[in-house]
Scaffold this active site. Sequence first.
Site, mmCIF file in Angstrom:
data_model
loop_
_atom_site.group_PDB
_atom_site.id
_atom_site.type_symbol
_atom_site.label_atom_id
_atom_site.label_comp_id
_atom_site.label_asym_id
_atom_site.label_seq_id
_atom_site.Cartn_x
_atom_site.Cartn_y
_atom_site.Cartn_z
ATOM 1 N N SER A 146 0.859 -1.183 0.000
ATOM 2 C CA SER A 146 0.000 0.000 0.000
ATOM 3 C C SER A 146 0.892 1.229 0.000
ATOM 4 O O SER A 146 2.002 1.207 0.554
ATOM 5 C CB SER A 146 -0.891 0.022 1.247
ATOM 6 O OG SER A 146 -1.513 1.297 1.409
ATOM 7 N N TYR A 159 -1.208 0.008 10.337
ATOM 8 C CA TYR A 159 -1.314 -0.384 8.931
ATOM 9 C C TYR A 159 -0.109 0.074 8.124
ATOM 10 O O TYR A 159 0.489 -0.704 7.364
ATOM 11 C CB TYR A 159 -2.597 0.206 8.342
ATOM 12 C CG TYR A 159 -2.843 -0.147 6.895
ATOM 13 C CD1 TYR A 159 -3.082 -1.458 6.507
ATOM 14 C CD2 TYR A 159 -2.855 0.841 5.907
ATOM 15 C CE1 TYR A 159 -3.322 -1.783 5.185
ATOM 16 C CE2 TYR A 159 -3.098 0.535 4.586
ATOM 17 C CZ TYR A 159 -3.328 -0.780 4.227
ATOM 18 O OH TYR A 159 -3.570 -1.093 2.906
ATOM 19 N N LYS A 163 2.582 -2.370 6.254
ATOM 20 C CA LYS A 163 2.804 -2.344 4.803
ATOM 21 C C LYS A 163 4.228 -1.929 4.471
ATOM 22 O O LYS A 163 4.821 -2.415 3.494
ATOM 23 C CB LYS A 163 1.797 -1.412 4.136
ATOM 24 C CG LYS A 163 0.369 -1.959 4.123
ATOM 25 C CD LYS A 163 0.279 -3.308 3.434
ATOM 26 C CE LYS A 163 -1.169 -3.757 3.228
ATOM 27 N NZ LYS A 163 -1.257 -5.107 2.607
#
Length: 262
Positions: A146, A159, A163
């Site tokens: 991402s 997150y 990533k």
Amino acid sequence: MILDLFRLDGKVAIVTAAGRGIGARIATAFAEVGADVVIGARTEEQLREVADQVEALGRRAVVVPGDLSTREAMGTLVDTAISELGRIDIVVNNAGGSMPQPFMDTTEKAFDHALRWNVTTAFNLSQLAVPHLLEQGGGSILNITSVAGSFADRGFTAYGTAKGALMKLTRHMAQDLAPKIRVNSVSPGSIATSALDMVLQMPELEQAMIDGTPLGRLGTVDDIAAAAVFLSSEAGSYVTGRDIRVDGGIEGSNLEMGIPDL
């Protein structure tokens, strides 16, 4: 013909989190260029729908429903690919995700879960699949990361860190597995899938994301699938250890999270 380099005829790909969204479209895109697929996710009904699309394209699809968060479940994907289709050439680690949260609201459990779900799953499936890729003389591993792994912004402690770690894992694996196995990643930006349902149901938020994207639109699953085909095929045969950002040109979050100062 240059287009022939994008073909995957006779190849077998494993795609995780393939019941909907990006994973589903990668699976059907691979089928469009000649590959058979083994698809895994929690919801069997969704996987069956994707399998029907693959089979309508004249390719084979093997459905493996289950919780992909464990090494045992990844082993089942690998074993099924070998028993049902006889080989593995491509692995797409698409399982992942985590909801944005302020740093002080992010629990240890949530942080650990983000790392396991986004990074450890990719490590497990890749490690289990590598011996079978080598049996075919090599292959390709693709991690779906991402753009949140590249920028820093509020709300992305778990997150974004996960990533970012997956992007680093990609680079290390590429060195360890060269020259026979290529390892790359694709970093999606804001892609119009069910993961953005909450935003897409509010036109003002959707427009804010569009306005914050230099190319002036949200991404589509086709945008990601096209990059996946390139990196997994002979067209990408001189690419390894690289991350391709498919993000409309954003350099940070294109939606203000509204997280206040402490």
